[in-house]
Design a protein around this motif. Sequence first.
Motif, PDB file in Angstrom:
ATOM      1  N   MET A   1       9.135  -2.591   0.242  1.00 53.97           N
ATOM      2  CA  MET A   1       8.828  -2.732  -1.182  1.00 53.97           C
ATOM      3  C   MET A   1       7.403  -2.267  -1.419  1.00 53.97           C
ATOM      4  O   MET A   1       6.528  -2.461  -0.577  1.00 53.97           O
ATOM      5  CB  MET A   1       9.007  -4.200  -1.624  1.00 53.97           C
ATOM      6  CG  MET A   1       8.827  -4.409  -3.131  1.00 53.97           C
ATOM      7  SD  MET A   1      10.025  -3.468  -4.104  1.00 53.97           S
ATOM      8  CE  MET A   1      11.534  -4.255  -3.575  1.00 53.97           C
ATOM      9  N   THR A   2       7.159  -1.688  -2.543  1.00 55.25           N
ATOM     10  CA  THR A   2       5.838  -1.136  -2.833  1.00 55.25           C
ATOM     11  C   THR A   2       4.815  -2.240  -2.959  1.00 55.25           C
ATOM     12  O   THR A   2       5.047  -3.262  -3.606  1.00 55.25           O
ATOM     13  CB  THR A   2       5.899  -0.330  -4.146  1.00 55.25           C
ATOM     14  OG1 THR A   2       6.914   0.646  -4.026  1.00 55.25           O
ATOM     15  CG2 THR A   2       4.572   0.350  -4.407  1.00 55.25           C
ATOM     16  N   GLY A   3       3.642  -2.028  -2.371  1.00 59.94           N
ATOM     17  CA  GLY A   3       2.576  -3.016  -2.443  1.00 59.94           C
ATOM     18  C   GLY A   3       1.761  -2.849  -3.700  1.00 59.94           C
ATOM     19  O   GLY A   3       2.052  -2.046  -4.571  1.00 59.94           O
ATOM     20  N   THR A   4       0.694  -3.610  -3.813  1.00 59.62           N
ATOM     21  CA  THR A   4      -0.163  -3.555  -4.982  1.00 59.62           C
ATOM     22  C   THR A   4      -1.024  -2.326  -4.925  1.00 59.62           C
ATOM     23  O   THR A   4      -1.130  -1.638  -3.929  1.00 59.62           O
ATOM     24  CB  THR A   4      -1.067  -4.802  -5.041  1.00 59.62           C
ATOM     25  OG1 THR A   4      -1.897  -4.774  -3.884  1.00 59.62           O
ATOM     26  CG2 THR A   4      -0.262  -6.060  -5.070  1.00 59.62           C
ATOM     27  N   GLY A   5      -1.702  -2.055  -6.050  1.00 59.16           N
ATOM     28  CA  GLY A   5      -2.550  -0.879  -6.120  1.00 59.16           C
ATOM     29  C   GLY A   5      -3.772  -0.976  -5.238  1.00 59.16           C
ATOM     30  O   GLY A   5      -4.458   0.001  -5.008  1.00 59.16           O
ATOM     31  N   GLU A   6      -4.063  -2.185  -4.714  1.00 60.54           N
ATOM     32  CA  GLU A   6      -5.241  -2.332  -3.875  1.00 60.54           C
ATOM     33  C   GLU A   6      -5.117  -1.553  -2.582  1.00 60.54           C
ATOM     34  O   GLU A   6      -6.117  -1.221  -1.952  1.00 60.54           O
ATOM     35  CB  GLU A   6      -5.475  -3.810  -3.564  1.00 60.54           C
ATOM     36  CG  GLU A   6      -5.727  -4.644  -4.824  1.00 60.54           C
ATOM     37  CD  GLU A   6      -5.810  -6.119  -4.498  1.00 60.54           C
ATOM     38  OE1 GLU A   6      -5.638  -6.441  -3.311  1.00 60.54           O
ATOM     39  OE2 GLU A   6      -6.014  -6.926  -5.403  1.00 60.54           O
ATOM     40  N   GLU A   7      -3.884  -1.260  -2.143  1.00 58.10           N
ATOM     41  CA  GLU A   7      -3.717  -0.599  -0.861  1.00 58.10           C
ATOM     42  C   GLU A   7      -3.378   0.872  -1.017  1.00 58.10           C
ATOM     43  O   GLU A   7      -2.969   1.532  -0.095  1.00 58.10           O
ATOM     44  CB  GLU A   7      -2.626  -1.287  -0.047  1.00 58.10           C
ATOM     45  CG  GLU A   7      -1.269  -1.283  -0.719  1.00 58.10           C
ATOM     46  CD  GLU A   7      -0.246  -2.032   0.107  1.00 58.10           C
ATOM     47  OE1 GLU A   7       0.908  -2.081  -0.335  1.00 58.10           O
ATOM     48  OE2 GLU A   7      -0.590  -2.570   1.161  1.00 58.10           O
ATOM     49  N   ARG A   8      -3.531   1.416  -2.266  1.00 59.08           N
ATOM     50  CA  ARG A   8      -3.303   2.830  -2.487  1.00 59.08           C
ATOM     51  C   ARG A   8      -4.629   3.501  -2.785  1.00 59.08           C
ATOM     52  O   ARG A   8      -5.505   2.914  -3.404  1.00 59.08           O
ATOM     53  CB  ARG A   8      -2.346   3.056  -3.679  1.00 59.08           C
ATOM     54  CG  ARG A   8      -0.960   2.499  -3.436  1.00 59.08           C
ATOM     55  CD  ARG A   8      -0.020   3.021  -4.496  1.00 59.08           C
ATOM     56  NE  ARG A   8      -0.470   2.663  -5.834  1.00 59.08           N
ATOM     57  CZ  ARG A   8      -0.158   1.527  -6.423  1.00 59.08           C
ATOM     58  NH1 ARG A   8       0.573   0.621  -5.811  1.00 59.08           N
ATOM     59  NH2 ARG A   8      -0.581   1.267  -7.654  1.00 59.08           N
ATOM     60  N   SER A  66       2.007 -17.723   8.933  1.00 62.50           N
ATOM     61  CA  SER A  66       1.516 -16.369   9.241  1.00 62.50           C
ATOM     62  C   SER A  66       2.280 -15.286   8.490  1.00 62.50           C
ATOM     63  O   SER A  66       1.817 -14.137   8.408  1.00 62.50           O
ATOM     64  CB  SER A  66       1.623 -16.105  10.747  1.00 62.50           C
ATOM     65  OG  SER A  66       0.850 -17.048  11.469  1.00 62.50           O
ATOM     66  N   VAL A  67       3.436 -15.629   7.948  1.00 64.10           N
ATOM     67  CA  VAL A  67       4.203 -14.648   7.167  1.00 64.10           C
ATOM     68  C   VAL A  67       3.392 -14.129   5.979  1.00 64.10           C
ATOM     69  O   VAL A  67       3.608 -13.017   5.497  1.00 64.10           O
ATOM     70  CB  VAL A  67       5.537 -15.278   6.708  1.00 64.10           C
ATOM     71  CG1 VAL A  67       6.288 -14.347   5.753  1.00 64.10           C
ATOM     72  CG2 VAL A  67       6.407 -15.592   7.903  1.00 64.10           C
ATOM     73  N   ARG A  72       1.683  -8.105   0.963  1.00 61.58           N
ATOM     74  CA  ARG A  72       1.566  -6.871   0.190  1.00 61.58           C
ATOM     75  C   ARG A  72       2.708  -5.893   0.491  1.00 61.58           C
ATOM     76  O   ARG A  72       3.140  -5.169  -0.389  1.00 61.58           O
ATOM     77  CB  ARG A  72       0.221  -6.193   0.477  1.00 61.58           C
ATOM     78  CG  ARG A  72      -0.979  -7.029   0.079  1.00 61.58           C
ATOM     79  CD  ARG A  72      -2.281  -6.328   0.417  1.00 61.58           C
ATOM     80  NE  ARG A  72      -3.415  -7.210   0.226  1.00 61.58           N
ATOM     81  CZ  ARG A  72      -4.064  -7.363  -0.924  1.00 61.58           C
ATOM     82  NH1 ARG A  72      -3.685  -6.690  -1.992  1.00 61.58           N
ATOM     83  NH2 ARG A  72      -5.092  -8.189  -1.004  1.00 61.58           N
ATOM     84  N   ARG A  73       3.160  -5.902   1.744  1.00 61.99           N
ATOM     85  CA  ARG A  73       4.216  -4.967   2.127  1.00 61.99           C
ATOM     86  C   ARG A  73       5.598  -5.475   1.744  1.00 61.99           C
ATOM     87  O   ARG A  73       6.438  -4.720   1.271  1.00 61.99           O
ATOM     88  CB  ARG A  73       4.143  -4.702   3.632  1.00 61.99           C
ATOM     89  CG  ARG A  73       5.098  -3.606   4.104  1.00 61.99           C
ATOM     90  CD  ARG A  73       4.896  -3.299   5.566  1.00 61.99           C
ATOM     91  NE  ARG A  73       3.561  -2.772   5.825  1.00 61.99           N
ATOM     92  CZ  ARG A  73       3.244  -1.477   5.698  1.00 61.99           C
ATOM     93  NH1 ARG A  73       4.158  -0.595   5.324  1.00 61.99           N
ATOM     94  NH2 ARG A  73       2.022  -1.072   5.966  1.00 61.99           N
ATOM     95  N   TRP A  74       5.859  -6.752   1.975  1.00 63.64           N
ATOM     96  CA  TRP A  74       7.173  -7.343   1.671  1.00 63.64           C
ATOM     97  C   TRP A  74       6.998  -8.627   0.870  1.00 63.64           C
ATOM     98  O   TRP A  74       7.208  -9.741   1.384  1.00 63.64           O
ATOM     99  CB  TRP A  74       7.938  -7.635   2.965  1.00 63.64           C
ATOM    100  CG  TRP A  74       8.284  -6.397   3.732  1.00 63.64           C
ATOM    101  CD1 TRP A  74       9.012  -5.348   3.313  1.00 63.64           C
ATOM    102  CD2 TRP A  74       7.875  -6.109   5.075  1.00 63.64           C
ATOM    103  NE1 TRP A  74       9.121  -4.395   4.288  1.00 63.64           N
ATOM    104  CE2 TRP A  74       8.438  -4.825   5.398  1.00 63.64           C
ATOM    105  CE3 TRP A  74       7.132  -6.763   6.053  1.00 63.64           C
ATOM    106  CZ2 TRP A  74       8.248  -4.221   6.640  1.00 63.64           C
ATOM    107  CZ3 TRP A  74       6.936  -6.155   7.287  1.00 63.64           C
ATOM    108  CH2 TRP A  74       7.490  -4.902   7.569  1.00 63.64           C
ATOM    109  N   PRO A  75       6.583  -8.554  -0.381  1.00 61.05           N
ATOM    110  CA  PRO A  75       6.359  -9.773  -1.169  1.00 61.05           C
ATOM    111  C   PRO A  75       7.644 -10.569  -1.408  1.00 61.05           C
ATOM    112  O   PRO A  75       7.605 -11.803  -1.467  1.00 61.05           O
ATOM    113  CB  PRO A  75       5.777  -9.236  -2.477  1.00 61.05           C
ATOM    114  CG  PRO A  75       6.241  -7.815  -2.568  1.00 61.05           C
ATOM    115  CD  PRO A  75       6.312  -7.326  -1.167  1.00 61.05           C
TER     116      PRO A  75
END
Length: 422
Positions: A1-8, A66-67, A72-75
């Motif tokens: 799933m698409t992460g937030t804009g912080e990681e683009r 820890s999950v 960000r990757r799999w919310p």
Amino acid sequence: MTGTGEERGGAGRDGPWWWERRRAALLDVGLAAVSAAECGVEGVGFAREAGIPVPLGVLFGIAVGSVLLLRRRWPIAVVLVGIAVSPAAMGFLLGVVGLYTLAACEVPRRITATLTTMSLAGTFVVMYLRTRGDLEGDTTLVLVLSVFVAVALTVPPVLLGLYIGARRRLMESLQERADSLERELSLLADRAEERAEWARTEERTRIAREMHDVVAHRVSLMVVHAAALQAVAAKDPVKAARNAALVGDMGRQALTELREMLGVLRAEAPRPRPAAAAAVAAPVALAGSFDDGPSLEGLEALVGQSRAAGMAVEVLVDGERSGYPAEVEQTAYRVVQEALTNCHKHAPGARVVVRLAHREGEVAMQVQNGPCGADVEQPGLPSGGNGLLGMRERVLALGGVFVSGPTEEGGFKVSAVLPTAR
């Protein structure tokens, strides 16, 4: 799933996006560590209730907490884990942060609404079951407390996530628009510079044509008259004086036309304006100044000058002349003028025929000379090859047709047709 804009963003180590991703990674590690510690502590109570070894419950809690590192990757997966462990009374930070991340990410709204409802319902059921035994007999208080806790742990993080996500998307959209506008402005500036350069080139070419037409014709006639003056100076003083007067007239006419052109070029400039706009506007101003140039009314005088230089010129006119636009009049005159100049240079002593035809919607002109006599001395006039090129450019600029070339009789012919419609 698409992460937030912080990681683009950009990939350079010195870029702002790289530092932002690094801060985001450190934040995720910190949150995951706190969540793992919280779930590890809560795993003690879960192990006692479930009747399993305490170390196993602690390890389970640490694994669950820890999950959050994958939020960000799999919310969606993080939220589902939080809902799944809610009956074990662990993972409150996991649930809150997971819902916030889910709402802030580019996840379909129906999925966000479904998972939020599931988390709200799960939290309500867990709180209701856990407080019912402590507050027996006060069902209303149990319900109110369960609803309050469920809403407090679910709604605020979702609303905050929606706000942050919308704000981030708005900022990205504004940044994209700013970048697009900057690119468009840069493109417009490049195009304006290209148009300005094109305008400067066109105007230089136009001035070069005018200078060539003025100087070449007058000076050619002056050279012809000077040669005749030299030949008859001792034999016929009267004719020599007449040729000398003609040379003086040609020189004065050339100087007058040159002064007029220099006056146009030295005219006082208008108010300062951007370089591109000034360069684009310059041809318009100069074009207007050249509208007062020669016209077909001066054709007889032009031919008379060539006759005075010893050239046998015949003029044939077909049709009645009407009012033509100034640029058509000037171009027609310049074509005949340059053709006669070429005759003086390359065909001295040859018979020349000038034909002019006034037709409906166009005017046609032709200058044709016969072969040069073998016993005629060449005047030795230099030729740069710009005359025919200048005529062609003038005619084509008005949408006309220009043809030139040798004839079967050994002469040369120049023909042009100009449209007269405004």
